[in-house]
Design a protein around this motif. Structure first.
Motif, PDB file in Angstrom:
ATOM      1  N   LEU A  31       0.839  -1.190   0.000  1.00  0.00           N
ATOM      2  CA  LEU A  31       0.000   0.000   0.000  1.00  0.00           C
ATOM      3  C   LEU A  31       0.877   1.244   0.000  1.00  0.00           C
ATOM      4  O   LEU A  31       1.817   1.357   0.775  1.00  0.00           O
ATOM      5  N   GLY A  32       0.533   2.165  -0.876  1.00  0.00           N
ATOM      6  CA  GLY A  32       1.317   3.376  -1.067  1.00  0.00           C
ATOM      7  C   GLY A  32       2.071   3.290  -2.384  1.00  0.00           C
ATOM      8  O   GLY A  32       2.277   2.207  -2.928  1.00  0.00           O
ATOM      9  N   VAL A  33       2.460   4.432  -2.866  1.00  0.00           N
ATOM     10  CA  VAL A  33       3.227   4.476  -4.121  1.00  0.00           C
ATOM     11  C   VAL A  33       4.598   3.845  -3.902  1.00  0.00           C
ATOM     12  O   VAL A  33       5.031   3.645  -2.766  1.00  0.00           O
ATOM     13  N   SER A  34       5.269   3.547  -4.994  1.00  0.00           N
ATOM     14  CA  SER A  34       6.613   2.983  -4.908  1.00  0.00           C
ATOM     15  C   SER A  34       7.469   3.840  -3.985  1.00  0.00           C
ATOM     16  O   SER A  34       7.406   5.070  -4.025  1.00  0.00           O
ATOM     17  N   ASN A  35       8.244   3.185  -3.137  1.00  0.00           N
ATOM     18  CA  ASN A  35       8.999   3.884  -2.099  1.00  0.00           C
ATOM     19  C   ASN A  35      10.302   3.137  -1.841  1.00  0.00           C
ATOM     20  O   ASN A  35      10.497   2.032  -2.365  1.00  0.00           O
ATOM     21  N   PRO A  36      11.200   3.708  -1.071  1.00  0.00           N
ATOM     22  CA  PRO A  36      12.483   3.020  -0.841  1.00  0.00           C
ATOM     23  C   PRO A  36      12.336   1.603  -0.295  1.00  0.00           C
ATOM     24  O   PRO A  36      13.067   0.700  -0.711  1.00  0.00           O
ATOM     25  N   PHE A  37      11.368   1.360   0.593  1.00  0.00           N
ATOM     26  CA  PHE A  37      11.267   0.010   1.138  1.00  0.00           C
ATOM     27  C   PHE A  37      10.670  -0.971   0.130  1.00  0.00           C
ATOM     28  O   PHE A  37      11.077  -2.128   0.086  1.00  0.00           O
ATOM     29  N   SER A  38       9.727  -0.544  -0.706  1.00  0.00           N
ATOM     30  CA  SER A  38       9.213  -1.471  -1.730  1.00  0.00           C
ATOM     31  C   SER A  38      10.334  -1.840  -2.707  1.00  0.00           C
ATOM     32  O   SER A  38      10.403  -2.976  -3.193  1.00  0.00           O
ATOM     33  N   THR A  52      -1.313   3.145  -6.591  1.00  0.00           N
ATOM     34  CA  THR A  52      -0.903   4.212  -7.509  1.00  0.00           C
ATOM     35  C   THR A  52      -1.150   5.620  -6.986  1.00  0.00           C
ATOM     36  O   THR A  52      -1.121   6.570  -7.763  1.00  0.00           O
ATOM     37  N   GLY A  53      -1.409   5.759  -5.706  1.00  0.00           N
ATOM     38  CA  GLY A  53      -1.626   7.092  -5.162  1.00  0.00           C
ATOM     39  C   GLY A  53      -3.090   7.425  -4.950  1.00  0.00           C
ATOM     40  O   GLY A  53      -3.426   8.544  -4.564  1.00  0.00           O
ATOM     41  N   GLU A  54      -3.979   6.462  -5.212  1.00  0.00           N
ATOM     42  CA  GLU A  54      -5.396   6.705  -4.980  1.00  0.00           C
ATOM     43  C   GLU A  54      -5.656   6.944  -3.487  1.00  0.00           C
ATOM     44  O   GLU A  54      -4.876   6.537  -2.645  1.00  0.00           O
ATOM     45  N   VAL A  71      -0.705  -8.447   1.529  1.00  0.00           N
ATOM     46  CA  VAL A  71      -0.728  -6.988   1.493  1.00  0.00           C
ATOM     47  C   VAL A  71       0.242  -6.496   2.550  1.00  0.00           C
ATOM     48  O   VAL A  71       0.231  -6.978   3.689  1.00  0.00           O
ATOM     49  N   THR A  72       1.115  -5.583   2.152  1.00  0.00           N
ATOM     50  CA  THR A  72       1.999  -4.936   3.119  1.00  0.00           C
ATOM     51  C   THR A  72       1.600  -3.472   3.221  1.00  0.00           C
ATOM     52  O   THR A  72       1.167  -2.857   2.242  1.00  0.00           O
ATOM     53  N   ALA A  73       1.742  -2.952   4.427  1.00  0.00           N
ATOM     54  CA  ALA A  73       1.381  -1.546   4.685  1.00  0.00           C
ATOM     55  C   ALA A  73       2.327  -1.032   5.763  1.00  0.00           C
ATOM     56  O   ALA A  73       2.094  -1.231   6.949  1.00  0.00           O
ATOM     57  N   PHE A  74       3.401  -0.412   5.336  1.00  0.00           N
ATOM     58  CA  PHE A  74       4.407   0.076   6.272  1.00  0.00           C
ATOM     59  C   PHE A  74       4.238   1.579   6.436  1.00  0.00           C
ATOM     60  O   PHE A  74       4.494   2.346   5.514  1.00  0.00           O
ATOM     61  N   GLU A  75       3.785   1.951   7.613  1.00  0.00           N
ATOM     62  CA  GLU A  75       3.506   3.345   7.959  1.00  0.00           C
ATOM     63  C   GLU A  75       2.536   3.983   6.961  1.00  0.00           C
ATOM     64  O   GLU A  75       2.807   5.036   6.388  1.00  0.00           O
ATOM     65  N   ILE A  76       1.384   3.334   6.803  1.00  0.00           N
ATOM     66  CA  ILE A  76       0.331   3.817   5.914  1.00  0.00           C
ATOM     67  C   ILE A  76      -0.958   4.107   6.686  1.00  0.00           C
ATOM     68  O   ILE A  76      -1.587   5.143   6.495  1.00  0.00           O
ATOM     69  N   PHE A  77      -1.360   3.203   7.569  1.00  0.00           N
ATOM     70  CA  PHE A  77      -2.668   3.315   8.212  1.00  0.00           C
ATOM     71  C   PHE A  77      -2.828   4.562   9.071  1.00  0.00           C
ATOM     72  O   PHE A  77      -3.941   5.054   9.249  1.00  0.00           O
TER      73      PHE A  77
END
Length: 173
Positions: A31-38, A52-54, A71-77
């Protein structure tokens, strides 16, 4: 372990946690746009796609893909007003997520320049557990960890021994 100027302790801790529970063959939606951890996950052999930023509060269609296994969600919720909605709609059977913990000595994070980079929630561990359980998840593994900073002051001292992040692996009930 990583090149670049990244929060190495947090990324290293998260990667080791992920490697213990998720097979590299499993399809991951991060979850979240492409980032260093992905990008780190990809570098270490994981099959990862990003949203995609929705606005994930309003549009949960990305997590309703039956082919996604994790599903991964690192510092998103913490950025969502209603994280329950997306947690409930996830079709994957596995979830790996981390959230910043509420700190008694600091207010919730709020960027002064980026309206999207704000924390609506900073959880206590029991609150995040309850949210996951109510959305149909059973926690299988959890860890809290610190993330010290190389600064001088009262808060940096507290960050050396006060857990800042809560990392959870859960499976759909």
């Amino acid at each position: 372990m990583y090149e670049g100027n990244f929060p190495n302790k947090r990324y290293k801790h998260t990667l080791l946690f992920l490697q213990e529970i998720i097979k590299k063959e499993e399809k991951i939606l991060d979850l979240g746009v492409s980032n260093p951890f992905s990008e780190i996950m990809k570098k270490y052999g994981y099959s990862v796609i990003n949203t995609t930023g929705e606005d994930l509060d309003l549009d949960t269609s990305s997590v309703q893909n039956e082919e996604i296994e994790v599903v991964t969600a690192f510092e998103i919720f913490e950025h969502l007003i209603a994280p329950f909605n997306i947690l409930k709609d996830i079709k994957a059977n596995k979830l790996v997520a981390s959230v910043p913990l509420k700190l008694w000595y600091a207010n919730a994070y709020q960027s002064k320049t980026d309206k999207l980079d704000r924390h609506y929630h900073e959880f206590e561990d029991w609150q995040f557990d309850w949210l996951l359980e109510k959305a149909g998840w059973q926690i299988k593994k959890r860890e809290k960890f610190t993330n010290p900073v190389k600064k001088i002051g009262f808060r940096p001292i507290l960050r050396r021994f006060t857990p800042r992040y809560y990392l959870v692996y859960a499976e759909r009930i």
